[in-house]
Motif scaffolding. Structure first.
Motif, PDB file in Angstrom:
ATOM      1  N   LEU A   1       0.817  -1.265   0.075  1.00 44.39           N
ATOM      2  CA  LEU A   1       0.152   0.034  -0.162  1.00 44.39           C
ATOM      3  C   LEU A   1       0.877   1.433   0.112  1.00 44.39           C
ATOM      4  CD1 LEU A   1      -2.728  -0.990   2.585  1.00 44.39           C
ATOM      5  CD2 LEU A   1      -2.968  -0.692  -0.092  1.00 44.39           C
ATOM      6  N   ARG A   2       1.885   1.262   0.653  1.00 45.22           N
ATOM      7  CA  ARG A   2       2.978   2.490   0.788  1.00 45.22           C
ATOM      8  C   ARG A   2       3.411   2.556  -0.430  1.00 45.22           C
ATOM      9  NH1 ARG A   2       3.872   4.416   5.733  1.00 45.22           N
ATOM     10  NH2 ARG A   2       3.065   3.279   7.665  1.00 45.22           N
TER      11      ARG A   2
ATOM     12  N   VAL B   1       2.282   1.922  -3.300  1.00 44.03           N
ATOM     13  CA  VAL B   1       1.280   2.478  -4.344  1.00 44.03           C
ATOM     14  C   VAL B   1       0.919   3.944  -3.861  1.00 44.03           C
ATOM     15  CG1 VAL B   1      -1.112   2.385  -5.376  1.00 44.03           C
ATOM     16  CG2 VAL B   1       0.415   0.277  -4.934  1.00 44.03           C
ATOM     17  N   ARG B   2       0.852   4.300  -2.669  1.00 47.25           N
ATOM     18  CA  ARG B   2       0.555   5.475  -2.094  1.00 47.25           C
ATOM     19  C   ARG B   2       1.439   6.593  -2.626  1.00 47.25           C
ATOM     20  NH1 ARG B   2       0.895   6.659   4.020  1.00 47.25           N
ATOM     21  NH2 ARG B   2       2.750   6.555   3.296  1.00 47.25           N
ATOM     22  N   ASP B   3       2.911   6.055  -2.312  1.00 49.46           N
ATOM     23  CA  ASP B   3       4.224   7.080  -2.648  1.00 49.46           C
ATOM     24  C   ASP B   3       4.650   7.345  -3.856  1.00 49.46           C
ATOM     25  OD1 ASP B   3       3.579   7.332   0.188  1.00 49.46           O
ATOM     26  OD2 ASP B   3       5.276   5.984   0.979  1.00 49.46           O
TER      27      ASP B   3
ATOM     28  N   ARG C   1       1.873   4.238 -10.923  1.00 54.75           N
ATOM     29  CA  ARG C   1       0.770   3.263 -10.222  1.00 54.75           C
ATOM     30  C   ARG C   1       0.429   2.226 -10.694  1.00 54.75           C
ATOM     31  NH1 ARG C   1      -1.916   8.528  -7.076  1.00 54.75           N
ATOM     32  NH2 ARG C   1      -0.245   8.558  -5.478  1.00 54.75           N
TER      33      ARG C   1
END
Length: 314
Positions: free
Chosen positions: A110-111, A113-115, A121
């Motif tokens: 998740l990190r 993809v988020r960052d 992405r």
């Protein structure tokens, strides 16, 4: 029956004494975990003090998240109850460890993809979707099995796989998770010609000779690894001697200066998997730590030591 009628309780009274619901008591009773002591004239269940103790034990075991079949095993045999409880707790601890590891990998994904920049992405999602949580090393092992010579002895193959296949860290940094995802993609992608290019030494040595070769290489890697950890420059010594000896046995030759020169030329023309070892080093090393030696980085150090030794002898 030694329990008097006066000391028997209805299902509701037992539930009240235990701080449980009637539904809970009925469920455990229906499952055979909470035997009744008697029945009333109207056919209603009656329970004694032993049932209260048993119910309290069941609820305590449930707070440990033990499954009913394990609780039944603990309750059914008083002689082995302690051992059964220990086995059940150990099993549940292993399961929880796997669950926690899976959550850590999901968090790292998740990190990632988020960052990352929005343009990256979609690509990262494709990489991460192909992984399990926690990821399996099976694709990496299959990749190396196609690289190693056919019919190499299982023990020699297993020893090499232990060294070549990185284990996913239990608490991965996002960079480690990304590197493992890229390793997975690399090792599952089809080869352009249907099979990985094989080093010449595999053909020369055969399965038995390859087993000796890789056993000798692993020994040389172990000798060289401390030098890499201390950031020593490549140099001749015991590690290089073991490295050359492994190839000399595969080529059915002796360790001479002429052989060392010819070996350096052969190694320079062989296929290398530098990208695999670069990613493996990232998987094994948390950011800010000194990179851990891999078979690839150690092999590169030893090749450089061989070239230096040849230059010195020229």
């Amino acid at each position: 029956m030694s329990t008097s009628r006066e000391s028997l309780w209805s299902i509701g009274e037992l539930a009240e004494r235990a701080g449980a619901t009637v539904k809970t008591v009925r469920f455990y009773s229906d499952q055979g975990l909470l035997p009744e002591a008697a029945r009333s004239s109207g056919g209603h269940r009656r329970y004694g003090p032993a049932a209260l103790e048993r119910l309290q034990l069941i609820r305590s075991l449930r707070t440990l998240d033990l499954p009913l079949n394990e609780i039944r095993r603990i309750l059914d045999d008083e002689d082995t109850a302690a051992g059964a409880l220990e086995d059940a707790v150990d099993s549940r601890l292993r399961e929880l460890g796997n669950e926690v590891k899976a959550l850590r990998w999901r968090e790292a994904a998740l990190r990632l993809v988020r960052d990352c920049p929005p343009t990256q992405r979609a690509g990262r999602l494709r990489l991460l979707t192909a992984l399990g949580t926690p990821p399996s090393t099976a694709p990496l092992a299959r990749f190396w099995r196609t690289w190693l010579p056919p019919r190499m002895p299982p023990r020699a193959t297993a020893a090499f796989l232990d060294a070549a296949v990185p284990q996913p860290p239990d608490e991965p940094h996002p960079s480690q998770a990304l590197a493992f995802a890229r390793l997975h993609a690399m090792t599952t992608a089809p080869c352009p010609d249907g099979r990985q290019p094989q080093p010449e030494v595999h053909r020369v040595a055969g399965a038995g000779g390859a087993a000796l070769l890789y056993a000798g290489l692993l020994e040389a890697f172990e000798l060289a690894a401390p030098h890499l950890r201390r950031a020593h420059d490549p140099h001749p010594g015991e590690a290089l001697d073991a490295y050359v000896a492994a190839y000399a046995s595969a080529y059915r030759s002796r360790d001479t200066q002429d052989f060392r020169r010819s070996l350096a030329a052969r190694l320079a023309s062989e296929p290398r998997l530098d990208r695999y070892w670069e990613l493996t080093a990232v998987v094994l090393t948390r950011p800010g730590s000194r990179p851990q030696p891999t078979p690839g980085s150690t092999d590169a150090w030893l090749r450089a030591a061989l070239r230096r030794d040849n230059a010195r002898a020229a």
